[in-house]
Every structure is written in structure tokens, then in C-alpha cells.
Design an enzyme around this catalytic site. Sequence first.
Site, PDB file in Angstrom:
ATOM      1  N   ASP A  28      10.309  -9.029 -28.165  1.00 45.45           N
ATOM      2  CA  ASP A  28      10.979  -7.733 -28.101  1.00 45.45           C
ATOM      3  C   ASP A  28      11.354  -7.432 -26.646  1.00 45.45           C
ATOM      4  O   ASP A  28      10.510  -7.026 -25.849  1.00 45.45           O
ATOM      5  CB  ASP A  28      10.024  -6.664 -28.653  1.00 45.45           C
ATOM      6  CG  ASP A  28      10.672  -5.290 -28.667  1.00 45.45           C
ATOM      7  OD1 ASP A  28      11.908  -5.231 -28.856  1.00 45.45           O
ATOM      8  OD2 ASP A  28       9.962  -4.299 -28.453  1.00 45.45           O
ATOM      9  N   GLU A  80       3.281 -22.853  -4.021  1.00 46.24           N
ATOM     10  CA  GLU A  80       2.501 -23.554  -5.043  1.00 46.24           C
ATOM     11  C   GLU A  80       3.416 -24.540  -5.762  1.00 46.24           C
ATOM     12  O   GLU A  80       3.028 -25.131  -6.765  1.00 46.24           O
ATOM     13  CB  GLU A  80       1.852 -22.584  -6.017  1.00 46.24           C
ATOM     14  CG  GLU A  80       2.816 -21.733  -6.803  1.00 46.24           C
ATOM     15  CD  GLU A  80       2.238 -21.346  -8.149  1.00 46.24           C
ATOM     16  OE1 GLU A  80       1.194 -20.702  -8.152  1.00 46.24           O
ATOM     17  OE2 GLU A  80       2.836 -21.703  -9.168  1.00 46.24           O
ATOM     18  N   CYS A 112       0.013 -17.380  -5.042  1.00 47.87           N
ATOM     19  CA  CYS A 112       1.126 -16.593  -4.488  1.00 47.87           C
ATOM     20  C   CYS A 112       0.875 -16.123  -3.054  1.00 47.87           C
ATOM     21  O   CYS A 112       1.706 -15.427  -2.479  1.00 47.87           O
ATOM     22  CB  CYS A 112       1.390 -15.377  -5.367  1.00 47.87           C
ATOM     23  SG  CYS A 112       1.859 -15.803  -7.041  1.00 47.87           S
ATOM     24  N   THR A 201      -6.229 -10.989 -14.960  1.00 50.26           N
ATOM     25  CA  THR A 201      -5.465 -11.067 -13.698  1.00 50.26           C
ATOM     26  C   THR A 201      -5.242  -9.668 -13.092  1.00 50.26           C
ATOM     27  O   THR A 201      -4.737  -9.568 -11.974  1.00 50.26           O
ATOM     28  CB  THR A 201      -4.078 -11.720 -13.908  1.00 50.26           C
ATOM     29  OG1 THR A 201      -3.344 -10.938 -14.855  1.00 50.26           O
ATOM     30  CG2 THR A 201      -4.202 -13.140 -14.412  1.00 50.26           C
ATOM     31  N   HIS A 234       2.359  -7.642  -3.073  1.00 54.45           N
ATOM     32  CA  HIS A 234       2.777  -8.735  -3.937  1.00 54.45           C
ATOM     33  C   HIS A 234       3.344  -8.155  -5.233  1.00 54.45           C
ATOM     34  O   HIS A 234       2.823  -7.168  -5.752  1.00 54.45           O
ATOM     35  CB  HIS A 234       1.590  -9.663  -4.225  1.00 54.45           C
ATOM     36  CG  HIS A 234       1.928 -10.735  -5.203  1.00 54.45           C
ATOM     37  ND1 HIS A 234       3.006 -11.572  -5.024  1.00 54.45           N
ATOM     38  CD2 HIS A 234       1.362 -11.095  -6.386  1.00 54.45           C
ATOM     39  CE1 HIS A 234       3.066 -12.407  -6.049  1.00 54.45           C
ATOM     40  NE2 HIS A 234       2.096 -12.135  -6.881  1.00 54.45           N
ATOM     41  N   ARG A 243       1.663   0.806  -9.188  1.00 54.48           N
ATOM     42  CA  ARG A 243       0.341   1.283  -9.613  1.00 54.48           C
ATOM     43  C   ARG A 243      -0.682   1.168  -8.476  1.00 54.48           C
ATOM     44  O   ARG A 243      -1.420   2.103  -8.199  1.00 54.48           O
ATOM     45  CB  ARG A 243      -0.147   0.510 -10.844  1.00 54.48           C
ATOM     46  CG  ARG A 243      -1.319   1.221 -11.513  1.00 54.48           C
ATOM     47  CD  ARG A 243      -1.972   0.378 -12.593  1.00 54.48           C
ATOM     48  NE  ARG A 243      -1.085   0.112 -13.711  1.00 54.48           N
ATOM     49  CZ  ARG A 243      -1.342  -0.797 -14.654  1.00 54.48           C
ATOM     50  NH1 ARG A 243      -2.439  -1.529 -14.600  1.00 54.48           N
ATOM     51  NH2 ARG A 243      -0.510  -0.974 -15.647  1.00 54.48           N
ATOM     52  N   ASN A 266       9.267 -12.709  -9.944  1.00 56.50           N
ATOM     53  CA  ASN A 266       8.139 -12.976  -9.048  1.00 56.50           C
ATOM     54  C   ASN A 266       8.393 -14.295  -8.322  1.00 56.50           C
ATOM     55  O   ASN A 266       8.372 -15.357  -8.946  1.00 56.50           O
ATOM     56  CB  ASN A 266       6.844 -13.046  -9.873  1.00 56.50           C
ATOM     57  CG  ASN A 266       5.636 -13.388  -9.024  1.00 56.50           C
ATOM     58  OD1 ASN A 266       5.726 -13.473  -7.801  1.00 56.50           O
ATOM     59  ND2 ASN A 266       4.498 -13.589  -9.671  1.00 56.50           N
ATOM     60  N   SER A 296      -3.717 -15.616  -6.505  1.00 54.82           N
ATOM     61  CA  SER A 296      -4.797 -15.820  -7.466  1.00 54.82           C
ATOM     62  C   SER A 296      -5.780 -16.830  -6.931  1.00 54.82           C
ATOM     63  O   SER A 296      -5.428 -17.739  -6.198  1.00 54.82           O
ATOM     64  CB  SER A 296      -4.218 -16.306  -8.795  1.00 54.82           C
ATOM     65  OG  SER A 296      -3.502 -15.266  -9.396  1.00 54.82           O
TER      66      SER A 296
END
Lengths: 348, 130
Positions: A28, A80, A112, A201, A234, A243, A266, A296
Site C-alpha cells: 500500500d 558499506e 551508515c 532498529t 541521520h 522525531r 537513505n 547500526s
Amino acid sequence: MEGIVGYGAYIPRNRIKVEEIAKVWGADAPSYKRGLMLEEKSVPSPDQDTITMSVEAAKNALKRCLINPKDIGAVYIGSESHPYAVKPSGTVLAEALGATPEVHTADFEFACKAGTEGMYVALNLVKTGDIKYGLAVGADTSQGAPGDALEYSAAAGAAAFIFGRENIIANALESYSYMTDTPDFWRREYQYYPQHGGRFTGDPAYFKHVMGAAKGIMDKAGMKPSDFNYVTFHQPNGKFPFRVGKMLGFEKKQIEAGWLVNKLGNTYSGSSPLGLTAILDVSKPGDMILIVSYGSGAGSDAFIFEVTKRIEKVRDLAPKTRDLLDNNRRYLEYGEYAKFRQKIKKAS
Amino acid sequence: MSTPSRFWREIPQRYRLEANKCKRCGYISFPPRLICPQCQNREFKETKLADKGKILTFTVIRVPPQQFVDQAPYAVGIVELDDGVKLTGQIVDCDFENLKIGQKVKIEFRKIFDAGEAGILCYGYKFVPE
């Protein structure tokens, strides 16, 4: 004082829209667009990789500082998606710029965060006085497994920074790192696509480390969110930077200039460094900038920069990041995208 | 598989467009030569080719040599650089129907081909429309 003497960006011109990916997997699109705040992402051409994009971004950084490439004492690429498992990417970049042979070169890897790792080392080597200029590039042609949520965001781009002690365009006031062992995203050797811990994550990974680094560097510098004109975090999706910014006490207007992810995706090691290039493109002398990366595994690097008068002289000497993002785009259908990203298995 | 040495020898030209300019008549040789083809002079100044130019002519390759099979169809053109040097190379990131003689292009660093799945990656210059 040490700081940024040149910066440059590179974004491939191919794009794919969220709707085009969602159509193939029966997902969706509106809920992905709303949930991740993503509209489209950049896609590298088949003849582009971390090395080629690093060269283009670094050439743009050189255009903004007009130094002799032979004076660059360190060349680092954080990614990476280094094209070779064994053989450095940085040697190609150093050779293409004409910085060889008296140069220290290394490839960094930390999901990242690899781009800001290179920045951290290059800046601090300049600080020691051991090298005159240090170049650090964050670049990735990241891959998300077909049908995985990551496929909507995994994009390509590069940002390059040259650090030095003279003709500075942004003074580096502080650098800071915040790190723990947190397995939220990984790729084992010989595996083509990465794996991730889904919602794991979020809070224990991205938010904990970005908040830790942001609070740590502000404490170290004796500063608070309202002291900054701009901040870039990031950007794994559109939502997370806003947020975490809100949680830390930053306002939306401080984040927007470096927030590229809705149209870019990203870019992994290039993500917050590209945000910084977009901010430098619009900043004024005296502006204070905070950049906080996230990788990460997991950790964050943070830097505080103060823009100098020289920015007015150099910013028009190379393409601006928003122009690379908004102009000359070429939209791909999923089939062409799958071919470009070598997702189609052919007879060998 | 061929050895990497042949590609390696060409790195100064493929990566940095290094050329030499005749000190007597100004002729630019790319790749550099020992004797100027115009005036037979043997003294040169090191130089780098311009990174922008315009398309003089082009064609679209549909039946490529073996190491370019995955890239076909692709455009190859002769570009007159801003310093007057005429250079042959691939023109990429373009739709063939929009390519035009006289069109402005710039040089970008790209992967030219790889020597098989396990071989080295060969990088160099290509043209992209401005």
C-alpha cells in the site's frame, strides 16, 4: 582553529517512486509514504558505485577550496558498499584526484556511520598538525532486499569534506562519539542483502545513540538546541530525524534545510553528510550547525560547526545539493531499476 | 583473464586525463607522446584535458564487444573539449532520441567495464549531458 575548507556532493540522476516499488509487491503505497515520509529515492546508474560517486563529490569539494591535491595528506571513504571485498576504494579516489603517492588512505565501514567516521579521523589528524589537509567522503549505493521495507529507502549518494587550518568555511568547534554494541542491522560475508531487527532498529538503536551523541556534544560544548541555526541527523526515513529532533528540543525549522530524505532516500554513509552539504549551501556567516550521524551496530558521531564569512565566496563554485536533487531527474520503472541494481539473475 | 597491468598503465589518462602540450607549437597529445606529431619537437609541458565540451558526432552501439555486452545499447561519441582536443568516449545517462550534435556534455568518472565477476574494476571518463 581547524575546520571544513571545501565540501561537495554528488547524487545520481535516476529516481524511482515509492508507488512504482509498491505496485510490484502489492504493498500500500500511501501507507508507506505516510509512515516513512518518503516519496522517491535516488538510484545509481549501472556504471556508478561508491568509488565513482566519491570521486565526483570530492572533485566538487576541491572546486570549492582550490588547493593542490598533492597537499592532501589523508583520503578516507566511509561506505558499506565498497565495490571490492579486498582492495581499497580510497586508492582509486586518491589517484583520480592526483593526491598520490604521499597520502594515507583507508576505507571505513560502520553501517551508515562510516562517512562521519572518516570525517572524525581526518579532522582530528589535521588537528594534530600531522597533515595539512584531510579528505573524508561518505558514500553508498545501498541495497535493500526486494520487497523488504528497506527497498523503499535504500538509495545512492556521496558527500565529501576537506579539512584544513587555513581558509576555513566552517570552524569545527567540537567532535564527539557515542557507541555501544547493538546488533540492529547487519550483513554477513557473502550475503547480498542486509538483515535488520525491524522495530529493534528504533528505540534501543537509532534513538538511543543519536540522543546520546547529541546530548553529549552539547554538554561538552555548553550549548543547548536553541543555540543552533541548523541540525542534521541521520535520515533512514523521513520520520526519524523529526522525531529525534523533537525529543531533543529542536524545532522543525532547524531540521528542514538538511532534510533531504523524502526525495533522496537513505544514502546510508552519505545521509547526514549530504544533509550538512545542503545546510552549508544556504547558511550564513556565524550560523551554528550540529550534525549527528547514526550507524547500526551501533553508534553516532557528532560535530559542531560554526560557518565563517568564506562560505559566501565558495558555495557557488560547485553544484548545490538541492539542485542535484531537484534538477535533471530521470524516473525508472521497476524493471529498469531491477536491471540497474543487478537484482535479476542471468545465465552465467 | 587478462592481467591488470595493461589497465594500470593507462590510469593517469583514464582517471586524470593527463596529456602533454608541445612547448613549440602548442599541440596537445592524449595520451602523451615522445615526439610532437605536428612539429616533431621533443619538449612538452604536462597538462590536463578540459572537463567539458560538445558532441561532434555520435552513434549507438547495439552489438558490442564482449566486455560491454551488459551495457548495450549505449552511445559512443566524439566530443570536442573546451581546449580543442577531440576525445572518444561513451555518452551515458541520456535518452538516445534526445542526443544532438553540438550538445554540451561534461566528463564524469564512471566504471568502464569489469574484467568478469571476479576480475578488477576498470574506471575512467565518460560523457554525460550537462
